[in-house]
Write a protein that holds these residues in place. Structure first.
Motif, short mmCIF file in Angstrom:
data_model
loop_
_atom_site.label_atom_id
_atom_site.label_comp_id
_atom_site.label_asym_id
_atom_site.label_seq_id
_atom_site.Cartn_x
_atom_site.Cartn_y
_atom_site.Cartn_z
N SER A 155 44.77 47.72 52.26
CA SER A 155 45.90 48.04 53.12
C SER A 155 45.35 48.40 54.49
O SER A 155 44.59 47.63 55.08
CB SER A 155 46.73 49.17 52.51
N VAL A 156 45.68 49.56 54.98
CA VAL A 156 45.05 50.03 56.22
C VAL A 156 43.57 50.26 55.99
O VAL A 156 42.74 50.12 56.91
CB VAL A 156 45.75 51.31 56.70
N GLN A 157 43.22 50.57 54.75
CA GLN A 157 41.82 50.75 54.37
C GLN A 157 41.64 50.23 52.95
O GLN A 157 42.60 49.86 52.28
CB GLN A 157 41.42 52.23 54.45
N LEU A 158 40.42 50.22 52.47
CA LEU A 158 40.12 49.78 51.12
C LEU A 158 40.29 50.93 50.15
O LEU A 158 39.75 52.02 50.36
CB LEU A 158 38.69 49.23 51.04
N GLU A 159 41.05 50.70 49.07
CA GLU A 159 41.30 51.74 48.08
C GLU A 159 41.06 51.17 46.69
O GLU A 159 41.46 50.04 46.39
CB GLU A 159 42.74 52.26 48.16
N CYS A 160 40.41 51.96 45.85
CA CYS A 160 40.25 51.62 44.43
C CYS A 160 41.36 52.32 43.67
O CYS A 160 41.30 53.53 43.40
CB CYS A 160 38.88 52.03 43.91
N LEU A 161 42.39 51.57 43.29
CA LEU A 161 43.53 52.15 42.60
C LEU A 161 43.29 52.37 41.12
O LEU A 161 43.92 53.23 40.50
CB LEU A 161 44.76 51.25 42.78
N LEU A 162 42.38 51.60 40.55
CA LEU A 162 42.12 51.70 39.11
C LEU A 162 40.67 51.36 38.84
O LEU A 162 40.29 50.19 38.91
CB LEU A 162 43.04 50.75 38.33
N PRO A 163 39.83 52.35 38.54
CA PRO A 163 38.46 52.02 38.11
C PRO A 163 38.51 51.29 36.77
O PRO A 163 39.54 51.22 36.11
CB PRO A 163 37.80 53.40 37.99
N PHE A 164 37.39 50.76 36.35
CA PHE A 164 37.35 49.96 35.13
C PHE A 164 37.85 50.78 33.93
O PHE A 164 37.32 51.85 33.62
CB PHE A 164 35.93 49.47 34.85
N VAL A 165 38.88 50.26 33.28
CA VAL A 165 39.45 50.88 32.09
C VAL A 165 39.72 49.79 31.07
O VAL A 165 39.88 48.61 31.42
CB VAL A 165 40.75 51.65 32.39
N GLN A 166 39.76 50.17 29.82
CA GLN A 166 40.16 49.25 28.78
C GLN A 166 41.66 49.04 28.84
O GLN A 166 42.43 49.99 28.97
CB GLN A 166 39.74 49.77 27.41
N VAL A 167 42.09 47.80 28.74
CA VAL A 167 43.50 47.47 28.91
C VAL A 167 44.30 47.79 27.66
O VAL A 167 45.43 48.31 27.75
CB VAL A 167 43.65 45.98 29.28
N LYS A 168 43.77 47.50 26.49
CA LYS A 168 44.52 47.70 25.26
C LYS A 168 44.82 49.18 25.03
O LYS A 168 43.93 50.03 25.06
CB LYS A 168 43.74 47.14 24.07
N ARG A 184 42.31 45.72 60.42
CA ARG A 184 41.24 45.06 61.14
C ARG A 184 40.07 44.78 60.21
O ARG A 184 39.82 45.51 59.26
CB ARG A 184 40.76 45.91 62.32
N GLN A 185 39.38 43.69 60.49
CA GLN A 185 38.21 43.29 59.72
C GLN A 185 38.56 43.13 58.24
O GLN A 185 37.94 43.73 57.36
CB GLN A 185 37.06 44.29 59.91
N ARG A 186 39.57 42.33 57.98
CA ARG A 186 40.00 42.11 56.60
C ARG A 186 38.90 41.43 55.78
O ARG A 186 38.71 41.72 54.60
CB ARG A 186 41.27 41.27 56.58
N GLY A 187 38.15 40.51 56.43
CA GLY A 187 37.07 39.86 55.71
C GLY A 187 36.00 40.82 55.25
O GLY A 187 35.48 40.70 54.13
N ALA A 188 35.67 41.80 56.08
CA ALA A 188 34.68 42.79 55.70
C ALA A 188 35.18 43.66 54.55
O ALA A 188 34.41 44.04 53.65
CB ALA A 188 34.31 43.67 56.90
#
Length: 491
Positions: free
Chosen positions: A74-87, A110-114
């Motif tokens: 979005s405006v910045q990079l955010e980790c909304l969900l770290p690795f979790v088991q789905v089941k 800005r700098q979406r590619g980065a």
């Protein structure tokens, strides 16, 4: 079923299940939620994710989606969900969707590619740490597949990813897929659900090969159904270490391609090596399935559970007709289970007049369905009054006798996507000749004795004559110019 048939069917199932879902990769989902496109895709994407998470988290059996991580740009990079088991982790997954909905729909990125590059590298590092510190007995795959959902031009995003990740450590990255969500662009020349593309120029192909990982571009319509089908591709078996099936063609049907058996000097059958793919998810894999449709092995599986008193018989099950379908428009891949034969009742508790009227009406229904080549789509009527929106659906098919065939049919929620290539060219002549065969003695012969003929004077009379019945107009959603294909004739 004979013991030989049972052993053959069980061996096929073992061949399919022995290596199924043992190489499922972990998934990373990177959502490009940058304005101004996020205001148009937020609702449909979150709804598609919610539908998919409800299904994927509740499936029984082997883990089809072992681990999942979600990033958002979005405006910045955010980790909304770290690795979790789905089941069994639906609550955590739904909270991730709520965080997606709360992302700002206005602003400047800005700098979406980065940020995309950083999201990929962070996910790979996070996966390495998870695998080092967590016991992972349910899966043995040590690779990751990254999917980027964006409304930006797909070729430009893919080129940015290739340039940015060229010198990075991507040993655990098996595939990078950029999904371009189309909002205004017409997909009239493409598949209505999705279309897979790869970089067209030679330079892009060389760069992709230098990375040592697979990179693809996929165009998906900006609808809930299309996005949901794109996510459902994760539920397919991702193994490919070995073929699933050997299809053996009789040597008598071939001239070329068959080799001589060394023992008896006879031609060996031609072996076609095939893979199998699921088209449907069994309702038995879901924990909260309705009373109907989970099992179809016998009539008892069709009857609802007896919730009445012990000395009372269960009430009859009700099926409501919801639509008329043309027989040519029903895909056989959505039918499953064992069929049941439906015929007019002979219950002794009905009086004679009611039974006769019921039989005549049933006969009229069979006559109309057969003459017009129609099927009936029926839905189970639940008498519990719980207000559940889950139903079981069936297809009623006519026959030449006074009976109907009841076949279970699955709805869209349990249908897996199937994007199969269509060949526009004829097969090579040597391969075509080897399959057709030119030997006159290789004709297929019938192995079942024909039924004995019945003399005309002993033919049973029809109970109801419908020779003067009035033809009805076809339904509005059918084509009037449908032409029935000639049956395949076997010599």
């Amino acid at each position: 079923m004979s013991a030989r048939n049972r052993s053959c069917s069980s061996s096929i199932l073992q061949a399919c299940s022995s290596s199924s879902f043992t190489r499922q990769p972990s998934r990373v989902l990177i959502v490009d939620a940058s304005p101004p496109w996020w205001s148009e895709t937020c609702t449909i994407l979150c709804q598609a994710l919610e539908n998919f998470f409800f299904l994927a988290s509740s499936l029984a059996g082997p883990a089809r989606l072992p681990l999942l991580s979600v990033f958002a740009i979005s405006v910045q990079l955010e980790c909304l969900l770290p690795f979790v088991q789905v089941k069994g982790n639906l609550t955590r997954l739904l909270s991730c969707i709520e965080e997606l909905r709360s992302l700002p729909q206005e602003g400047c990125v800005r700098q979406r590619g980065a940020l995309l590059k950083q999201a990929v590298l962070d996910s790979l590092q996070q996966f390495k740490q998870y695998m080092c510190h967590t016991a992972h007995g349910d899966f043995n795959s040590n690779c990751v597949e990254v999917t980027v959902l964006t409304c930006q031009p797909g070729q430009a995003v893919l080129r940015q990813m290739e340039q940015g990740l060229k010198n990075s450590d991507l040993i655990t990255l098996r595939r990078l897929l950029v999904v371009h969500i189309t909002l205004q662009q017409s997909l009239s020349d493409r598949s209505p659900a999705c279309s897979l593309e790869t970089p067209s120029s030679e330079d892009d192909q060389e760069e992709s090969l230098m990375l040592g990982t697979e990179m693809d571009l996929q165009l998906v319509e900006g609808t809930v159904v299309a996005l949901e089908n794109s996510l459902k591709m994760w539920l397919h078996d991702q193994g490919g270490d070995r073929e699933h099936l050997h299809l053996l063609l009789p040597p008598s049907l071939t001239l070329q391609g068959s080799t001589q058996h060394p023992a008896n000097n006879r031609p060996s059958p031609v072996c076609l090596k095939c893979d199998m793919q699921e088209r449907l998810l069994s309702p038995a894999l879901l924990p909260s399935t309705p009373d109907l449709g989970v099992k179809t092995e016998s009539m008892q599986d069709f009857q609802p559970p007896n919730k009445s008193l012990a000395n009372q018989n269960p009430s009859p099950q009700s099926l409501r007709v919801v639509k008329v379908l043309h027989a040519g428009g029903v895909c056989q891949s959505v039918l499953y289970g064992l069929p049941l034969i439906i015929r007019p009742t002979s219950c002794w508790q009905l009086d004679w007049d009611e039974m006769e009227t019921n039989q005549q009406t049933f006969h009229a229904l069979c006559h109309i369905l057969k003459n017009r080549d129609w099927f009936l789509l029926v839905r189970s009527e639940s008498g519990s009054g719980s207000g559940s929106a889950v139903f079981s659906y069936y297809i009623l098919q006519s026959s030449g006798s006074l009976s109907l065939l009841l076949k279970p049919v699955l709805t869209r929620e349990l249908t897996l996507p199937c994007c199969l290539p269509v060949s526009l060219e004829d097969p090579p002549l040597p391969a075509l000749a080897s399959v057709e065969g030119r030997q006159t003695q290789s004709r297929v012969r019938a192995t079942v004795a024909p039924l004995p003929s019945i003399p005309l004077n002993k033919m049973p009379r029809r109970l109801v004559t419908l020779s003067h019945s009035r033809p009805c107009a076809p339904a509005l959603f059918f084509q009037d110019n449908y032409e029935e294909e000639d049956p395949l004739m076997i010599q």
